[in-house]
Structures are given as C-alpha cells and as structure tokens.
Motif scaffolding. Structure first.
Motif, short mmCIF file in Angstrom:
data_model
loop_
_atom_site.label_atom_id
_atom_site.label_comp_id
_atom_site.label_asym_id
_atom_site.label_seq_id
_atom_site.Cartn_x
_atom_site.Cartn_y
_atom_site.Cartn_z
N GLU A 1 5.13 6.55 -11.09
CA GLU A 1 4.84 6.65 -9.65
C GLU A 1 3.36 6.44 -9.44
O GLU A 1 2.53 7.03 -10.14
CB GLU A 1 5.27 8.01 -9.11
N ILE A 2 3.03 5.56 -8.49
CA ILE A 2 1.63 5.33 -8.14
C ILE A 2 1.48 5.42 -6.63
O ILE A 2 2.43 5.17 -5.88
CB ILE A 2 1.10 3.97 -8.66
N THR B 1 -14.16 8.05 -10.92
CA THR B 1 -13.24 8.40 -9.84
C THR B 1 -13.23 7.30 -8.80
O THR B 1 -13.96 6.32 -8.91
CB THR B 1 -13.67 9.74 -9.19
N CYS B 2 -12.42 7.46 -7.78
CA CYS B 2 -12.29 6.45 -6.75
C CYS B 2 -13.61 6.26 -6.01
O CYS B 2 -14.27 7.22 -5.64
CB CYS B 2 -11.20 6.83 -5.76
N LEU C 1 0.85 -1.19 0.00
CA LEU C 1 0.00 0.00 0.00
C LEU C 1 0.88 1.24 0.00
O LEU C 1 2.02 1.20 0.43
CB LEU C 1 -0.89 0.02 1.24
N GLY C 2 0.34 2.35 -0.47
CA GLY C 2 1.05 3.61 -0.40
C GLY C 2 1.79 3.93 -1.69
O GLY C 2 1.58 3.33 -2.73
N LYS C 3 2.69 4.91 -1.56
CA LYS C 3 3.42 5.41 -2.72
C LYS C 3 4.47 4.41 -3.17
O LYS C 3 5.21 3.85 -2.37
CB LYS C 3 4.05 6.75 -2.40
N CYS D 1 -7.95 2.25 -5.47
CA CYS D 1 -7.83 3.66 -5.86
C CYS D 1 -6.35 3.96 -6.12
O CYS D 1 -5.49 3.66 -5.30
CB CYS D 1 -8.37 4.56 -4.76
N VAL D 2 -6.07 4.55 -7.28
CA VAL D 2 -4.70 4.89 -7.65
C VAL D 2 -4.57 6.41 -7.73
O VAL D 2 -5.39 7.08 -8.37
CB VAL D 2 -4.31 4.25 -9.01
N ASN D 3 -3.56 6.91 -7.05
CA ASN D 3 -3.24 8.34 -7.03
C ASN D 3 -4.42 9.20 -6.55
O ASN D 3 -4.54 10.36 -6.93
CB ASN D 3 -2.75 8.81 -8.40
N GLY D 4 -5.30 8.62 -5.75
CA GLY D 4 -6.41 9.35 -5.17
C GLY D 4 -7.48 9.78 -6.14
O GLY D 4 -8.38 10.53 -5.79
#
Length: 164
Positions: A52-53, A126-127, A29-31, A60-63
């Motif tokens: 970068e993701i 969207t997410c 999870l995370g960046k 959800c990717v990149n918010g």
C-alpha cells in the motif's frame, strides 16, 4: 544457468501513449494498493504481499519518504541501502502506468560498504517538495545506482489501483 538467462526482465513493451491532452489520464494520486504481477516479476526470496502506498505528485510516498524523478520525470525512484541487510533496493513508481517495483541487488560486504559510503552523501531523508532538493537527491541516487551490478537478483513488479 539457462533459467537465469531466460528469466523475465520485468520490462514489457508497452504501447506509447497516444492520448491528447484532453483525453490523457490523470496522474494517479492518493492511496493505492499494489498487487504483484508475477508475469513481469522475478521473485527469489521476497514475500509478494500487496503493497500500500499513498502517492503525492511531488514524489512523497506515505507522507515520509521522498522519491526523486527518474527517466525524465516518467518514473520516481528511491534507493535504499540498509545497515542491517546485504542488499540494496531500488524502489520505483510510475504514476501514469500505476506500476510500482522493487528491484533488489544482493551484494558482497565490500560492495555494501561502498554503497553505504555513497548513501552517506544523501541528505534528503524525508519528504521535501522543493525541486532543487529532489534534483540533488536524484544526482546522489545516480551515484549509488552506478555502483550496482548491471542485473538485479530480484525484481518485483506490482500493478496499482486506487483504494476505494
């Protein structure tokens, strides 16, 4: 012709995970920064810069971009059908393997028109953390995937790691 037939498929036989629940790796999870794996890729026209993701466990990717579960939840996928290109991109992320890929299909004008009609049915832009909406997205994307040729023109496979 021989080069096309003998090109790498981007798939490798990876050993099946044998870890127990107590030793299983945590889902990534995370960046993340993802670097091209040229041994697993078939690059024709795209750049191979790092990607970068920022990955959330709900896809959800990149918010801002919602991916749908694929392969029984092992992988997450988003299909892009842009208005300004003659290509469909299938983006996927495998959080367990920390592998991100972009598979591109270069299509004729008629094929793109068909794909765009199918894309019009995709309502989730969207997410959205709700399971029902993600399941619907997966169904809508499956219709687009079924309209694609059996082999892509290009496949970029990236290995990802946590951003320090």
């Amino acid at each position: 012709i021989a080069t096309f037939i003998l090109r790498p498929s981007g798939e490798r036989d990876l050993p099946a995970p044998t870890a127990t629940a107590s030793t299983a790796p945590a889902v990534a999870l995370g960046k993340r920064v993802c670097t091209i794996d040229l041994d697993r890729s078939r690059v024709t026209v795209s750049e191979t810069k790092d990607v970068e993701i920022d990955w959330r466990g709900d896809g959800c990717v990149n918010g801002r971009v919602q991916y749908a579960e694929a392969d029984g939840g092992k992988r997450w996928e988003r299909i892009l059908v842009p208005n300004e290109e003659q290509a469909v991109s299938v983006l996927s992320y495998d959080p367990a393997q920390e592998t991100y890929s972009s598979t591109r299909y270069l299509l004729s004008a008629a094929q793109m028109a068909d794909a765009r009609k199918l894309r019009a049915n995709v309502s989730l832009k969207t997410c959205e953390a709700q399971g029902a909406e993600r399941a619907n997205l997966a169904t809508q994307q499956a219709a687009i995937r079924d309209a694609l040729p059996p082999l892509p023109n290009e496949k970029l496979v990236y290995r990802c790691k946590r951003v320090p």
